[in-house]
Design a protein around this motif. Structure first.
Motif, PDB file in Angstrom:
ATOM      1  N   PRO A   1       2.607  -0.028  -6.989  1.00 52.81           N
ATOM      2  CA  PRO A   1       1.784  -1.093  -6.383  1.00 52.81           C
ATOM      3  C   PRO A   1       1.196  -0.639  -5.049  1.00 52.81           C
ATOM      4  O   PRO A   1       1.865   0.036  -4.264  1.00 52.81           O
ATOM      5  CB  PRO A   1       2.781  -2.237  -6.177  1.00 52.81           C
ATOM      6  N   ASP A   2      -0.062  -1.024  -4.809  1.00 50.56           N
ATOM      7  CA  ASP A   2      -0.771  -0.601  -3.608  1.00 50.56           C
ATOM      8  C   ASP A   2      -1.624  -1.771  -3.132  1.00 50.56           C
ATOM      9  O   ASP A   2      -2.328  -2.387  -3.928  1.00 50.56           O
ATOM     10  CB  ASP A   2      -1.657   0.607  -3.950  1.00 50.56           C
ATOM     11  N   ASP A   3      -1.554  -2.055  -1.829  1.00 45.37           N
ATOM     12  CA  ASP A   3      -2.257  -3.225  -1.283  1.00 45.37           C
ATOM     13  C   ASP A   3      -3.747  -3.201  -1.571  1.00 45.37           C
ATOM     14  O   ASP A   3      -4.358  -4.220  -1.864  1.00 45.37           O
ATOM     15  CB  ASP A   3      -2.067  -3.295   0.242  1.00 45.37           C
ATOM     16  N   GLU A   4      -4.359  -2.042  -1.446  1.00 40.93           N
ATOM     17  CA  GLU A   4      -5.813  -1.964  -1.586  1.00 40.93           C
ATOM     18  C   GLU A   4      -6.242  -1.673  -3.008  1.00 40.93           C
ATOM     19  O   GLU A   4      -7.118  -2.325  -3.553  1.00 40.93           O
ATOM     20  CB  GLU A   4      -6.363  -0.881  -0.661  1.00 40.93           C
ATOM     21  N   ALA A   5      -5.636  -0.668  -3.636  1.00 45.14           N
ATOM     22  CA  ALA A   5      -6.104  -0.216  -4.949  1.00 45.14           C
ATOM     23  C   ALA A   5      -5.591  -1.098  -6.076  1.00 45.14           C
ATOM     24  O   ALA A   5      -6.067  -1.015  -7.193  1.00 45.14           O
ATOM     25  CB  ALA A   5      -5.664   1.233  -5.174  1.00 45.14           C
ATOM     26  N   GLY A   6      -4.606  -1.962  -5.792  1.00 46.91           N
ATOM     27  CA  GLY A   6      -3.939  -2.691  -6.863  1.00 46.91           C
ATOM     28  C   GLY A   6      -2.738  -1.868  -7.326  1.00 46.91           C
ATOM     29  O   GLY A   6      -1.591  -2.223  -7.104  1.00 46.91           O
ATOM     30  N   TYR A   7      -3.036  -0.735  -7.922  1.00 40.93           N
ATOM     31  CA  TYR A   7      -2.019   0.256  -8.243  1.00 40.93           C
ATOM     32  C   TYR A   7      -2.571   1.630  -7.927  1.00 40.93           C
ATOM     33  O   TYR A   7      -3.784   1.849  -7.984  1.00 40.93           O
ATOM     34  CB  TYR A   7      -1.652   0.219  -9.734  1.00 40.93           C
ATOM     35  N   ARG A   8      -1.673   2.578  -7.600  1.00 38.04           N
ATOM     36  CA  ARG A   8      -2.088   3.983  -7.596  1.00 38.04           C
ATOM     37  C   ARG A   8      -1.161   4.735  -8.538  1.00 38.04           C
ATOM     38  O   ARG A   8      -0.019   4.311  -8.765  1.00 38.04           O
ATOM     39  CB  ARG A   8      -2.070   4.570  -6.183  1.00 38.04           C
ATOM     40  N   LEU A   9      -1.669   5.791  -9.107  1.00 35.70           N
ATOM     41  CA  LEU A   9      -0.923   6.509 -10.138  1.00 35.70           C
ATOM     42  C   LEU A   9      -0.158   7.676  -9.522  1.00 35.70           C
ATOM     43  O   LEU A   9      -0.705   8.451  -8.742  1.00 35.70           O
ATOM     44  CB  LEU A   9      -1.877   7.028 -11.214  1.00 35.70           C
ATOM     45  N   HIS A  10       1.122   7.773  -9.906  1.00 35.10           N
ATOM     46  CA  HIS A  10       1.979   8.854  -9.440  1.00 35.10           C
ATOM     47  C   HIS A  10       2.560   9.550 -10.671  1.00 35.10           C
ATOM     48  O   HIS A  10       3.227   8.919 -11.478  1.00 35.10           O
ATOM     49  CB  HIS A  10       3.099   8.276  -8.557  1.00 35.10           C
TER      50      HIS A  10
END
Lengths: 86, 456
Positions: B389-398
């Motif tokens: 979960p990421d505040d700006e992107a919604g989600y980021r992929l790891h």
């Protein structure tokens, strides 16, 4: 440390921390290879603004200017030559 | 050509059709651009779709209009889709040529003997799939006609309406903000998709004319509000879509859009807009995805939302992909993959996903597709892609990678590899090499929750 080395170090630390700075070629395409995404670009520009005291809020920015470490270095060079925006 | 064109662009329309990066394009100029593009299309061998490799601009808008006018089906993949994946899609769709916005054409070299049946199809859009390739969604012209009729009525888009278009050109959202508006003689402000996160640019583009209707993902409103210093009283319709809007962001919209109706629209590429909801900025709760719009049917099966719309594709181009389209009593429905519940008023609320899809910067992204791309790299033994979960992107992929013995792939080579196969939004933001076995659940599956919890 030259400016290009400094930019390389930042990019590696921020976007590819598993590699060494000397493994990132200055002409490597950071955008097409998905290393710096659109949100990453904003972080990079924010850092450049602080580190080199550039008025990045007032400069018209195009992603092309940040395609590689060498392109970023050229952007900083030209922004410094122009001096602070009025 | 002229006859067809009148259905695509209001033939009586005068004044400004488009604005892009500060420059206005009149309807007269737009018709001339469409004519130029149509003449290029007429020189290409008939009976085959064309591929478009374009970003949003007046020239690319004209090219799409020319394809419609010439009844030439057109494949419109994301501009940043990897070259290998793009080539595979052109092959699948039987495209003989690829066109660029400057009207240069490239022969794909694909033989003409395997062109799928595209009778009545205009746009071929793409959506994320669970296999290595995006899925191609052929939209019937009749569905597009019904959609633009509905959208014009629902949002009051008529001659002279000023509509702001934020999404990249390949998004189904453009059916509303660009194609509906041009059909009804309105004025579209095109945001440059390359500068979609540049807040000051967005404010300039948004204030070029007095915008009445705006449709965008939540990220746009967040960016705009960062730099806006006064409200936009001319806006009467604010549509947020593509991703759940955070309640704190929704709560700030009335201050900037004091005269606007705020609505959430829920839909997907396959069916186009399906549900709509008047958002309550004061509630503080997650915004419901809404109730069926006119002519749309919705049902719930095992917690999953199924919809059937007047606008839907009804199939994928690759008819071997059948997991999403289902036949119920002789009718074709789409399994959306979204887990929902219905409240006492019949309004649907989103509870999660039935599969491995997340939104990354508003773009539907399938974690399995990213894993398959990485797995195809010769130095990758095993891989799990986590959505953080990421505040700006919604989600980021790891991506968590176990390397083949004796190799040490690095994040640059792996991301370059992904970039050839995937859209930019699907390239992992970070890559981690591990020597550890992946944790497993009691049923032997990789324990994604545990992996994620260790990393958040």
């Amino acid at each position: 440390m030259s400016r290009i080395d400094e930019i390389t170090r930042y990019v590696v630390a921020e976007f590819a921390p598993d590699i060494r700075a000397d493994e990132l070629d200055a002409d490597y395409d950071l955008l097409d290879n998905g290393v710096v995404d659109s949100l990453g670009l904003l972080r990079l520009i924010g850092w450049l603004g602080e580190r080199y005291d550039l008025p990045v809020d007032d400069i018209d920015l195009a992603p092309e200017q940040f395609r590689s470490v060498r392109a970023v270095d050229a952007f900083v060079e030209s922004a410094l030559v122009k001096g602070p925006a009025l | 050509m002229g006859d067809h064109l009148s259905g695509l662009v209001d033939s009586r329309a005068k004044g400004t059709a488009l604005t892009f990066n500060g420059a206005d394009v009149s309807y007269r100029e737009l018709r001339a651009l469409v004519g130029d593009a149509a003449r290029v299309l007429q020189r290409l061998p008939g009976g085959r779709p064309v591929g478009l490799r374009v970003r949003k601009s007046p020239e690319s808008v004209a090219l799409v209009l020319a394809c419609w006018a010439e009844r030439r089906p057109f494949l419109l993949p994301p501009y940043d889709l990897g070259v290998d994946a793009s080539a595979a899609l052109y092959r699948q769709a039987g495209c003989g040529h690829v066109l660029h916005a400057d009207l240069t054409t490239v022969d794909t070299g694909e033989p003409a003997d395997e062109v799928p049946d595209l009778d009545g199809v205009g746009p071929l859009l793409t959506t994320s799939g669970s296999t290595g390739l995006p899925k191609v969604v052929p939209l019937p012209d009749t569905g597009v006609d019904r959609f633009t009729d509905w959208a014009a009525g629902a949002f009051g888009i008529t001659g002279g309406s000023v509509v702001f278009s934020y999404a990249p050109l390949n998004f189904d959202l453009c059916l509303l903000d660009i194609w509906t508006t041009l059909r009804h003689g309105g004025h579209v402000l095109l945001a440059d998709q390359e500068r979609a996160l540049d807040a000051r640019y967005l404010l300039r583009a948004f204030t070029h004319a007095r915008v009445e209707v705006v449709q965008a993902v939540p990220l746009f409103y967040r960016r705009l509000l960062e730099v806006a210093d006064s409200p936009f009283p001319g806006v009467r319709e604010v549509v947020h879509t593509g991703d759940a809007i955070p309640p704190e962001l929704l709560a700030r919209l009335p201050e900037f859009f004091p005269n606007a109706r705020l609505r959430n629209v829920y839909g997907c590429t396959e069916t186009n807009d399906s549900l709509i909801h008047d958002s309550d900025p004061t509630s503080g709760d997650p915004v419901p995805i809404g109730s069926p719009i006119d002519g749309v049917q919705a049902r719930v099966d095992g917690g999953e939302l199924l919809v059937r719309t007047p606008f839907q594709a009804g199939r994928y181009l690759d008819t071997a992909i059948t997991d999403r389209w289902v036949d119920i009593d002789g009718e074709t429905w789409l399994r959306t993959g979204d887990l929902v519940r219905r409240d006492a008023d019949g309004v649907f609320h989103l509870d999660g996903r039935a599969d491995h899809q997340v939104k990354v910067r508003g773009v539907r992204t399938n974690l399995r597709q990213v894993e398959q791309a990485l797995q195809a790299h010769g130095e990758v033994a095993d891989v799990v892609v986590l959505a953080v979960p990421d505040d700006e992107a919604g989600y980021r992929l790891h991506a968590v990678i176990r390397a083949v013995d004796g190799t040490r792939p690095n994040s640059l080579t792996l991301r370059s590899h992904c970039a050839r196969l995937l859209p930019r939004t699907a390239v992992p933001s970070s890559v981690e090499l591990t020597a550890d076995e992946f944790p497993r659940t009691s049923t032997g599956k990789v324990d994604r929750k545990k992996l994620l919890a260790e990393r958040v």
